[in-house]
Scaffold this active site. Structure first.
Site, PDB file in Angstrom:
ATOM      1  N   SER A 235      -3.993  42.214   0.766  1.00 46.79           N
ATOM      2  CA  SER A 235      -4.215  41.252   1.825  1.00 46.79           C
ATOM      3  C   SER A 235      -4.529  39.883   1.235  1.00 46.79           C
ATOM      4  O   SER A 235      -3.708  39.316   0.525  1.00 46.79           O
ATOM      5  CB  SER A 235      -5.324  41.791   2.721  1.00 46.79           C
ATOM      6  OG  SER A 235      -5.320  41.176   3.953  1.00 46.79           O
ATOM      7  N   GLU A 365       0.709  48.067   9.690  1.00 47.42           N
ATOM      8  CA  GLU A 365      -0.096  46.876   9.450  1.00 47.42           C
ATOM      9  C   GLU A 365      -1.097  46.580  10.579  1.00 47.42           C
ATOM     10  O   GLU A 365      -1.931  47.402  10.883  1.00 47.42           O
ATOM     11  CB  GLU A 365       0.814  45.661   9.184  1.00 47.42           C
ATOM     12  CG  GLU A 365       1.517  45.737   7.816  1.00 47.42           C
ATOM     13  CD  GLU A 365       0.589  45.611   6.614  1.00 47.42           C
ATOM     14  OE1 GLU A 365      -0.598  45.297   6.791  1.00 47.42           O
ATOM     15  OE2 GLU A 365       1.053  45.851   5.479  1.00 47.42           O
ATOM     16  N   HIS A 484      -3.084  48.321   8.299  1.00 47.39           N
ATOM     17  CA  HIS A 484      -3.399  47.366   7.229  1.00 47.39           C
ATOM     18  C   HIS A 484      -4.557  47.908   6.401  1.00 47.39           C
ATOM     19  O   HIS A 484      -5.558  48.361   6.954  1.00 47.39           O
ATOM     20  CB  HIS A 484      -3.771  46.036   7.888  1.00 47.39           C
ATOM     21  CG  HIS A 484      -3.952  44.899   6.931  1.00 47.39           C
ATOM     22  ND1 HIS A 484      -2.936  44.463   6.113  1.00 47.39           N
ATOM     23  CD2 HIS A 484      -5.014  44.104   6.665  1.00 47.39           C
ATOM     24  CE1 HIS A 484      -3.372  43.430   5.402  1.00 47.39           C
ATOM     25  NE2 HIS A 484      -4.637  43.201   5.704  1.00 47.39           N
TER      26      HIS A 484
END
Length: 580
Positions: A235, A365, A484
């Site tokens: 990320s 995600e 995610h």
């Protein structure tokens, strides 16, 4: 610790986060988050505990502790080592000053503080937070210098930490590697940028560079090979990894890169300042906003805790945008510049020091961000009524000319239907959040890198759904998709949030596969097996080529697929065209 990471997921396209807001993981872990605990769900070994392991490096002496991996292997742990001078007082908003020498032995037996962020009041945070942690096998288990994995934590540049209650070594240290994790300054303390010589910007990235220099100077003493450093990040950390391949400050400090779920290749040009965020921070803390000097002078007097906890006042709609602070192209005021060129231009023009690169995203995600909107009637009504105003915020569109893209995306994803709290809206809005924040920027980075990097690029999609996830259904408490950050669950204990994974069952297989991929890549610059990682036997993962875009799908099994999510990417390519 319900709210340690009140925004805890974190993000990416420019950033990221996972909020514990009502719709998920309200796990009430009763860990003691005081200063003196090694919050790990593995016990601390046997007889060797009677004395501390000690390392003497060119910079000084470090006294650590012992710990035990998931499979029962003992390792040495050195935590909370300050790598830079305290970034406080006159050094607030200044680049880091690397510590070259420690005058007395360093107690590295406990975690240092997290950098200021929004957390429960009992969590250990402090403005003096620039620390590095080193996890290494016992001396008797190291016959030669080991590959180093330098991990940059996620959190949207405003949340999470490198501490051992998230990113400890209990999974990766079953492999012969040295793991390094770090803290870097977050939010305004790390990324304030007024676009002039008072705050050119990017200090949080410069913290990371200082830590990489510390590794070059000291890691050999801990058993690591300074000529084999893999930088890895998820990320916000993934964005950072790509930027280090471009930054003149990072050249020569690493040798391979792993970018999980994050890309600095945005939909519009990279800005050269974040002045609007400096003004917003000043407003929140009752500082004048007439010019950059009065903003910075006043913010220097404000308590760091107030700066760190002001995050919610930066949101513009619900908990959007997920990306707030981001890298900026630094203007030249005679300072050492972290980022002198737009990442897209740097990659296309070959103005980078690329290395072998693994790039990834998860299958789903940020799909769960749709629930934040749809389970709140006020937000749903507002998004329906004011789509053209809100879409650029929530989907991080280039705000200068966002009206047409907002309309076009509403047609493409929502089929021009009003949003309601039902399965169809959840699926479509979830795809839009996923693609706008992560999948498109990552798609673009992978496609640029496989064309312009002189080194191979391997691409994977993480699709496995195990016992836990960063998004768990509020009713069943079960994962529903590969969210995610979910691949991190199989690389790190993340003990602030999840129970440890045992050595049996499907989740255990995933730990072996993920750590095996990292181990191969850190050693060889190629993730494919060479006979000594049986969990990956039979894997033949080809590098991505511009005209043969194969990728690895990591699900219940490992399979090679092609053209990841590309049908959905067409509308984005039309809206934001570039020459590849």
């Amino acid at each position: 610790m319900k709210t340690l990471f009140y925004v805890s997921l974190v993000v990416v396209a420019a950033c990221a986060h996972s909020h514990n807001h009502n719709h998920h993981h309200d796990h009430d872990h009763n860990h003691d988050h005081g200063h003196n605990h090694d919050h790990n769900h593995y016990n601390h070994g046997g007889a060797a505990e009677s004395q501390q392991p000690v390392v003497v490096s060119p910079s000084g002496e470090f006294r650590g502790s012992y710990n035990t991996t998931r499979r029962g292997r003992q390792f040495e742990s050195y935590r909370g080592i300050y790598y830079a001078e305290p970034p406080v007082g006159e050094l607030r908003f200044q680049p880091p000053k690397l510590i070259l020498e420690y005058k007395s032995p360093v107690d590295a037996s406990e975690d240092g503080p997290a950098c200021p962020l929004l957390v429960d009041s009992d969590y250990f945070i402090d403005e003096n937070c620039l620390t590095i942690n080193v996890y290494t096998p016992l001396k008797k288990d190291r016959s030669k210098p080991l590959p180093v994995i330098f991990f940059i934590h996620p959190g949207g540049f405003y949340s999470m930490t490198g501490r051992s209650d998230l990113f400890g070594g209990q999974y990766l240290l079953d492999r012969d590697v040295v793991l390094v994790t770090i803290n870097y300054r977050l939010g305004s303390l790390g990324f304030l940028s007024t676009g002039d010589e008072l705050a050119p910007g990017n200090n949080g990235y410069k913290d990371q560079v200082a830590a990489l220099k510390w590794v070059q100077r000291n890691i050999a003493a801990f058993g690591g090979d300074p000529n084999s450093v893999t930088i890895a990040g998820c990320s916000a950390g993934s964005i950072s990894v790509m930027l280090h391949m471009i930054s003149p400050m990072s050249k020569g400090l690493f040798h391979r890169g792993i970018s999980m779920s994050g890309s600095p290749v945005y939909k519009g040009p990279t800005p050269d300042n974040l002045y609007h965020l400096a003004v917003r921070q000043a407003e929140i803390l009752n500082c004048p906003t007439n010019n950059s000097k009065v903003i910075i002078d006043c913010l220097k007097t404000r308590p760091w805790r107030d700066i760190g906890s002001s995050l919610p006042q930066f949101y513009e709609f619900g908990f959007d945008p997920v990306g707030i602070w981001m890298p900026i192209i630094e203007k030249d005021f005679g300072q050492e510049r972290f980022l002198p060129i737009d990442p897209i231009d740097a990659i296309r023009e070959g103005k980078m020091h690329a290395v072998p690169h693994v790039i990834s995203q998860t299958e789903d995600e940020f799909f769960w961000m749709a629930f934040t909107v749809l389970k709140n009637k006020t937000l749903t009504d507002q998004m329906n009524a004011e789509w053209e105003r809100i879409a650029p915020i929530s989907f991080m569109l280039d705000r200068k000319n966002a009206t047409y893209p907002a309309r076009r995306l509403r047609t493409a994803y929502l089929h021009d239907k009003p949003l309601k709290n039902d399965a169809e809206s959840a699926k479509n809005l979830g795809l839009l959040y996923q693609d706008s924040i992560e999948s498109f920027p990552i798609h673009r980075m992978a496609n640029l890198m496989c064309r312009h990097s002189p080194h191979p690029v391997w691409y994977y999609e993480f699709s496995y759904v195990g016992n836990h996830s960063f998004y768990e259904d509020s009713v069943t408490k079960k994962p529903v998709a590969a969210a995610h950050h979910d691949d991190l669950i199989y690389l790190f204990p993340l003990s602030f949030q999840f129970p440890g994974i045992s050595t049996e069952g499907p989740d255990s297989v995933l730990v072996e596969r993920m750590t095996g991929i990292w181990y191969n890549f850190a050693r060889h610059g190629d993730p494919n097996p060479r006979g000594d990682v049986p969990e990956l036997e039979g894997l033949n993962w080809p590098a991505m080529k511009p005209d043969d875009r194969k990728y690895l799908r990591v699900g219940d099994d490992l399979s090679i697929q092609k053209n990841m999510k590309e049908e959905r990417m067409q509308v984005w390519e039309e809206l934001y065209p570039i020459e590849y």
